[in-house]
Design a protein around this motif. Structure first.
Motif, mmCIF file in Angstrom:
data_model
loop_
_atom_site.group_PDB
_atom_site.id
_atom_site.type_symbol
_atom_site.label_atom_id
_atom_site.label_comp_id
_atom_site.label_asym_id
_atom_site.label_seq_id
_atom_site.Cartn_x
_atom_site.Cartn_y
_atom_site.Cartn_z
ATOM 1 N N SER A 50 0.151 -0.317 -10.120
ATOM 2 C CA SER A 50 0.172 1.136 -10.044
ATOM 3 C C SER A 50 -0.564 1.611 -8.798
ATOM 4 O O SER A 50 -1.445 0.927 -8.298
ATOM 5 N N TYR A 51 -0.214 2.791 -8.308
ATOM 6 C CA TYR A 51 -0.946 3.403 -7.196
ATOM 7 C C TYR A 51 -1.912 4.436 -7.758
ATOM 8 O O TYR A 51 -1.838 4.815 -8.935
ATOM 9 N N SER A 52 -2.846 4.866 -6.952
ATOM 10 C CA SER A 52 -3.981 5.656 -7.441
ATOM 11 C C SER A 52 -3.571 6.935 -8.179
ATOM 12 O O SER A 52 -4.110 7.226 -9.256
ATOM 13 N N TYR A 53 -2.664 7.702 -7.615
ATOM 14 C CA TYR A 53 -2.261 8.952 -8.261
ATOM 15 C C TYR A 53 -1.652 8.660 -9.639
ATOM 16 O O TYR A 53 -1.917 9.357 -10.613
ATOM 17 N N TYR A 90 -1.675 -4.050 -2.480
ATOM 18 C CA TYR A 90 -0.583 -4.333 -1.550
ATOM 19 C C TYR A 90 0.141 -3.033 -1.263
ATOM 20 O O TYR A 90 0.059 -2.086 -2.047
ATOM 21 N N GLU A 91 0.824 -2.995 -0.129
ATOM 22 C CA GLU A 91 1.592 -1.793 0.231
ATOM 23 C C GLU A 91 3.050 -1.995 -0.116
ATOM 24 O O GLU A 91 3.585 -3.089 0.015
ATOM 25 N N SER A 92 3.673 -0.909 -0.550
ATOM 26 C CA SER A 92 5.086 -0.930 -0.868
ATOM 27 C C SER A 92 5.654 0.465 -0.639
ATOM 28 O O SER A 92 4.932 1.453 -0.732
ATOM 29 N N GLU A 93 6.938 0.493 -0.357
ATOM 30 C CA GLU A 93 7.602 1.778 -0.141
ATOM 31 C C GLU A 93 7.751 2.494 -1.473
ATOM 32 O O GLU A 93 8.260 1.936 -2.435
ATOM 33 N N GLY A 94 7.275 3.724 -1.523
ATOM 34 C CA GLY A 94 7.398 4.517 -2.743
ATOM 35 C C GLY A 94 8.610 5.415 -2.666
ATOM 36 O O GLY A 94 9.486 5.244 -1.815
ATOM 37 N N ASP A 95 8.660 6.387 -3.557
ATOM 38 C CA ASP A 95 9.742 7.371 -3.529
ATOM 39 C C ASP A 95 9.697 8.114 -2.197
ATOM 40 O O ASP A 95 8.631 8.411 -1.672
ATOM 41 N N GLY A 96 10.822 8.434 -1.663
ATOM 42 C CA GLY A 96 10.862 9.177 -0.414
ATOM 43 C C GLY A 96 10.484 8.326 0.791
ATOM 44 O O GLY A 96 10.137 8.842 1.835
ATOM 45 N N ARG A 97 10.500 7.026 0.626
ATOM 46 C CA ARG A 97 10.243 6.065 1.700
ATOM 47 C C ARG A 97 8.838 6.136 2.297
ATOM 48 O O ARG A 97 8.615 5.750 3.418
ATOM 49 N N TYR A 103 -2.083 -1.241 -6.778
ATOM 50 C CA TYR A 103 -3.167 -2.097 -7.244
ATOM 51 C C TYR A 103 -2.651 -2.965 -8.373
ATOM 52 O O TYR A 103 -1.809 -2.539 -9.166
ATOM 53 N N GLN A 104 -3.159 -4.185 -8.418
ATOM 54 C CA GLN A 104 -2.707 -5.176 -9.389
ATOM 55 C C GLN A 104 -3.933 -5.870 -9.978
ATOM 56 O O GLN A 104 -4.838 -6.264 -9.237
ATOM 57 N N ILE A 105 -3.961 -6.013 -11.291
ATOM 58 C CA ILE A 105 -5.091 -6.684 -11.939
ATOM 59 C C ILE A 105 -4.966 -8.199 -11.750
ATOM 60 O O ILE A 105 -3.856 -8.738 -11.737
#
Length: 141
Positions: A50-53, A90-97, A103-105
């Motif tokens: 998941s990402y922070s927001y 890790y970084e990944s492309e989200g909605d809207g590019r 974050y991963q446990i």
């Protein structure tokens, strides 16, 4: 100028004006939340990366709006958990590019969550036992 600001701060500190019950409750809630932030974040990440927001919104929703993770509490905790090896990012492309940091446990984070959860359960049982021993002296909601 500095002397004046110091005086103003001192006057506010010494103020005997009581805070409202709502302010008191909010302050208590904030104080209780601080040590729970790690547990809330790790619990959410057990459900998936998941990402922070998304973490903050999930905690807010799943707690029935009882817990809100402000950025000022969440980001230092995320960095601390990464430093301890409890989570990775890790970084990944989200909605809207747009790029997002996810974050991963880690296995160590899952173990830490077990320890934290057990500690909080024990503390809560002690709290309940104590209140029960007091009998009817405390007002109920």
């Amino acid at each position: 100028m500095i002397k004046e600001k110091f005086h103003q701060a001192l006057v506010r500190f010494k103020s005997t004006q009581p805070i409202s019950q709502e302010e008191e409750q909010q302050k208590a809630k904030s104080n209780f939340l601080k040590p729970l932030v790690e547990t809330l974040i790790l619990s959410r990440l057990c459900q998936g990366d998941s990402y922070s927001y998304e973490i903050a919104q999930s905690v807010k929703k799943e707690s029935g709006d009882r817990f809100k993770l402000p950025e000022g509490a969440m980001y230092p905790t995320l960095y601390r958990l990464m430093d301890k090896g409890d989570i990775t990012d890790y970084e990944s492309e989200g909605d809207g590019r747009q790029m997002r940091v996810y974050y991963q446990i880690t296995p160590a984070g899952r173990e830490r969550l077990k320890v934290l959860t057990k500690a909080y359960e024990e503390a809560y049982k002690g709290y309940e036992t104590y209140l029960a021993a007091l009998g009817g002296c405390l007002p109920h909601q």
